[in-house]
Design a protein around this motif. Sequence first.
Motif, PDB file in Angstrom:
ATOM      1  N   PHE A 192     -53.377  90.192 -79.004  1.00  0.00           N
ATOM      2  CA  PHE A 192     -53.058  90.447 -77.609  1.00  0.00           C
ATOM      3  C   PHE A 192     -51.535  90.412 -77.462  1.00  0.00           C
ATOM      4  O   PHE A 192     -50.837  89.891 -78.315  1.00  0.00           O
ATOM      5  N   ARG A 193     -51.052  90.960 -76.374  1.00  0.00           N
ATOM      6  CA  ARG A 193     -49.614  90.908 -76.130  1.00  0.00           C
ATOM      7  C   ARG A 193     -49.357  90.668 -74.653  1.00  0.00           C
ATOM      8  O   ARG A 193     -50.187  90.978 -73.801  1.00  0.00           O
ATOM      9  N   GLN A 194     -48.194  90.097 -74.400  1.00  0.00           N
ATOM     10  CA  GLN A 194     -47.813  89.827 -73.019  1.00  0.00           C
ATOM     11  C   GLN A 194     -46.336  90.086 -72.835  1.00  0.00           C
ATOM     12  O   GLN A 194     -45.497  89.476 -73.502  1.00  0.00           O
ATOM     13  N   ALA A 195     -46.041  91.012 -71.955  1.00  0.00           N
ATOM     14  CA  ALA A 195     -44.659  91.317 -71.589  1.00  0.00           C
ATOM     15  C   ALA A 195     -44.291  90.507 -70.340  1.00  0.00           C
ATOM     16  O   ALA A 195     -45.178  90.110 -69.578  1.00  0.00           O
ATOM     17  N   PRO A 196     -43.005  90.268 -70.127  1.00  0.00           N
ATOM     18  CA  PRO A 196     -42.586  89.477 -68.955  1.00  0.00           C
ATOM     19  C   PRO A 196     -43.115  90.062 -67.657  1.00  0.00           C
ATOM     20  O   PRO A 196     -43.004  91.259 -67.399  1.00  0.00           O
ATOM     21  N   GLY A 197     -43.715  89.189 -66.854  1.00  0.00           N
ATOM     22  CA  GLY A 197     -44.219  89.610 -65.556  1.00  0.00           C
ATOM     23  C   GLY A 197     -45.548  90.334 -65.579  1.00  0.00           C
ATOM     24  O   GLY A 197     -46.064  90.719 -64.520  1.00  0.00           O
ATOM     25  N   LEU A 198     -46.113  90.508 -66.763  1.00  0.00           N
ATOM     26  CA  LEU A 198     -47.382  91.226 -66.873  1.00  0.00           C
ATOM     27  C   LEU A 198     -48.461  90.308 -67.432  1.00  0.00           C
ATOM     28  O   LEU A 198     -48.179  89.272 -68.038  1.00  0.00           O
ATOM     29  N   GLU A 199     -49.707  90.716 -67.246  1.00  0.00           N
ATOM     30  CA  GLU A 199     -50.818  89.948 -67.782  1.00  0.00           C
ATOM     31  C   GLU A 199     -50.949  90.189 -69.289  1.00  0.00           C
ATOM     32  O   GLU A 199     -50.502  91.206 -69.815  1.00  0.00           O
ATOM     33  N   ARG A 200     -51.584  89.240 -69.927  1.00  0.00           N
ATOM     34  CA  ARG A 200     -51.856  89.402 -71.355  1.00  0.00           C
ATOM     35  C   ARG A 200     -52.855  90.540 -71.530  1.00  0.00           C
ATOM     36  O   ARG A 200     -53.860  90.613 -70.821  1.00  0.00           O
ATOM     37  N   GLU A 201     -52.583  91.428 -72.483  1.00  0.00           N
ATOM     38  CA  GLU A 201     -53.460  92.582 -72.664  1.00  0.00           C
ATOM     39  C   GLU A 201     -53.927  92.696 -74.110  1.00  0.00           C
ATOM     40  O   GLU A 201     -53.237  92.300 -75.054  1.00  0.00           O
ATOM     41  N   PHE A 202     -55.090  93.258 -74.235  1.00  0.00           N
ATOM     42  CA  PHE A 202     -55.720  93.461 -75.538  1.00  0.00           C
ATOM     43  C   PHE A 202     -54.983  94.542 -76.313  1.00  0.00           C
ATOM     44  O   PHE A 202     -54.592  95.567 -75.750  1.00  0.00           O
ATOM     45  N   VAL A 203     -54.826  94.308 -77.617  1.00  0.00           N
ATOM     46  CA  VAL A 203     -54.201  95.304 -78.491  1.00  0.00           C
ATOM     47  C   VAL A 203     -55.200  95.795 -79.536  1.00  0.00           C
ATOM     48  O   VAL A 203     -55.442  96.988 -79.672  1.00  0.00           O
ATOM     49  N   ALA A 204     -55.776  94.867 -80.286  1.00  0.00           N
ATOM     50  CA  ALA A 204     -56.699  95.234 -81.360  1.00  0.00           C
ATOM     51  C   ALA A 204     -57.523  94.016 -81.743  1.00  0.00           C
ATOM     52  O   ALA A 204     -57.136  92.881 -81.457  1.00  0.00           O
ATOM     53  N   ALA A 226     -43.038  92.886 -76.334  1.00  0.00           N
ATOM     54  CA  ALA A 226     -43.864  91.813 -75.778  1.00  0.00           C
ATOM     55  C   ALA A 226     -43.925  90.670 -76.780  1.00  0.00           C
ATOM     56  O   ALA A 226     -43.481  90.813 -77.924  1.00  0.00           O
ATOM     57  N   VAL A 227     -44.490  89.570 -76.330  1.00  0.00           N
ATOM     58  CA  VAL A 227     -44.895  88.513 -77.254  1.00  0.00           C
ATOM     59  C   VAL A 227     -46.315  88.829 -77.706  1.00  0.00           C
ATOM     60  O   VAL A 227     -47.192  89.076 -76.873  1.00  0.00           O
ATOM     61  N   TYR A 228     -46.517  88.842 -78.998  1.00  0.00           N
ATOM     62  CA  TYR A 228     -47.818  89.172 -79.578  1.00  0.00           C
ATOM     63  C   TYR A 228     -48.498  87.886 -80.042  1.00  0.00           C
ATOM     64  O   TYR A 228     -47.900  87.064 -80.746  1.00  0.00           O
ATOM     65  N   TYR A 229     -49.754  87.753 -79.643  1.00  0.00           N
ATOM     66  CA  TYR A 229     -50.555  86.582 -79.985  1.00  0.00           C
ATOM     67  C   TYR A 229     -51.787  86.993 -80.779  1.00  0.00           C
ATOM     68  O   TYR A 229     -52.404  88.021 -80.469  1.00  0.00           O
ATOM     69  N   CYS A 230     -52.154  86.187 -81.764  1.00  0.00           N
ATOM     70  CA  CYS A 230     -53.470  86.362 -82.352  1.00  0.00           C
ATOM     71  C   CYS A 230     -54.383  85.262 -81.832  1.00  0.00           C
ATOM     72  O   CYS A 230     -53.920  84.175 -81.463  1.00  0.00           O
ATOM     73  N   ALA A 231     -55.647  85.570 -81.787  1.00  0.00           N
ATOM     74  CA  ALA A 231     -56.630  84.649 -81.230  1.00  0.00           C
ATOM     75  C   ALA A 231     -57.928  84.765 -82.029  1.00  0.00           C
ATOM     76  O   ALA A 231     -58.199  85.806 -82.637  1.00  0.00           O
ATOM     77  N   ASP A 272     -61.237  81.349 -78.230  1.00  0.00           N
ATOM     78  CA  ASP A 272     -61.139  79.898 -78.155  1.00  0.00           C
ATOM     79  C   ASP A 272     -59.846  79.338 -78.736  1.00  0.00           C
ATOM     80  O   ASP A 272     -59.418  78.252 -78.348  1.00  0.00           O
ATOM     81  N   TYR A 273     -59.255  80.038 -79.673  1.00  0.00           N
ATOM     82  CA  TYR A 273     -58.079  79.520 -80.372  1.00  0.00           C
ATOM     83  C   TYR A 273     -56.976  80.569 -80.334  1.00  0.00           C
ATOM     84  O   TYR A 273     -57.230  81.767 -80.511  1.00  0.00           O
ATOM     85  N   TRP A 274     -55.756  80.088 -80.131  1.00  0.00           N
ATOM     86  CA  TRP A 274     -54.604  80.968 -79.995  1.00  0.00           C
ATOM     87  C   TRP A 274     -53.431  80.467 -80.829  1.00  0.00           C
ATOM     88  O   TRP A 274     -53.243  79.252 -80.992  1.00  0.00           O
ATOM     89  N   GLY A 275     -52.651  81.423 -81.329  1.00  0.00           N
ATOM     90  CA  GLY A 275     -51.408  81.077 -81.966  1.00  0.00           C
ATOM     91  C   GLY A 275     -50.296  80.930 -80.942  1.00  0.00           C
ATOM     92  O   GLY A 275     -50.511  81.097 -79.737  1.00  0.00           O
ATOM     93  N   GLN A 276     -49.096  80.653 -81.433  1.00  0.00           N
ATOM     94  CA  GLN A 276     -47.967  80.397 -80.537  1.00  0.00           C
ATOM     95  C   GLN A 276     -47.245  81.679 -80.117  1.00  0.00           C
ATOM     96  O   GLN A 276     -46.448  81.652 -79.187  1.00  0.00           O
ATOM     97  N   GLY A 277     -47.537  82.767 -80.782  1.00  0.00           N
ATOM     98  CA  GLY A 277     -46.950  84.049 -80.425  1.00  0.00           C
ATOM     99  C   GLY A 277     -45.724  84.393 -81.256  1.00  0.00           C
ATOM    100  O   GLY A 277     -45.032  83.519 -81.775  1.00  0.00           O
TER     101      GLY A 277
END
Length: 130
Positions: free
Chosen positions: A37-49, A92-97, A118-123
């Motif tokens: 997932f990724r999250q850009a400033p001011g935006l919601e976290r969005e699915f990538v793959a 964006a900041v990219y997170y794996c979950a 349920d589990y997330w990385g720090q980005g």
Amino acid sequence: QVQLVESGGGSVQAGGSLRLSCAASGRTVSSYAIGWFRQAPGLEREFVAAISGRGDSTYYSDSAKGRFTISRDNAKNTVYLQMNSLRPEDTAVYYCAARFWAGLHYSRSYYDTAVKYDYWGQGTQVTVSP
């Protein structure tokens, strides 16, 4: 418990490539589906793959399709996101979950919603300049 650590972010020019890694530890990693997932400033976290535990099913957002490739190496407990043809809007900041995967075939909706994980990385930060 599953611990996730992302790496591989950085700054590139438009058209460039990056490969993100998500290193997992804890329980049997192949029992978990992994999403990016990724999250850009001011935006919601969005699915990538996302990818199933066995790696035989993959799903992409419309924005990522054709440019990004998700893969996993369960022997190395690592999931990758190869990103090509990067655009400034990919910044964006990219997170794996991770979420538990029971070995069944699930539809896209199983994978593409952040609250189901349920589990997330720090980005890791990805910055694409024009």
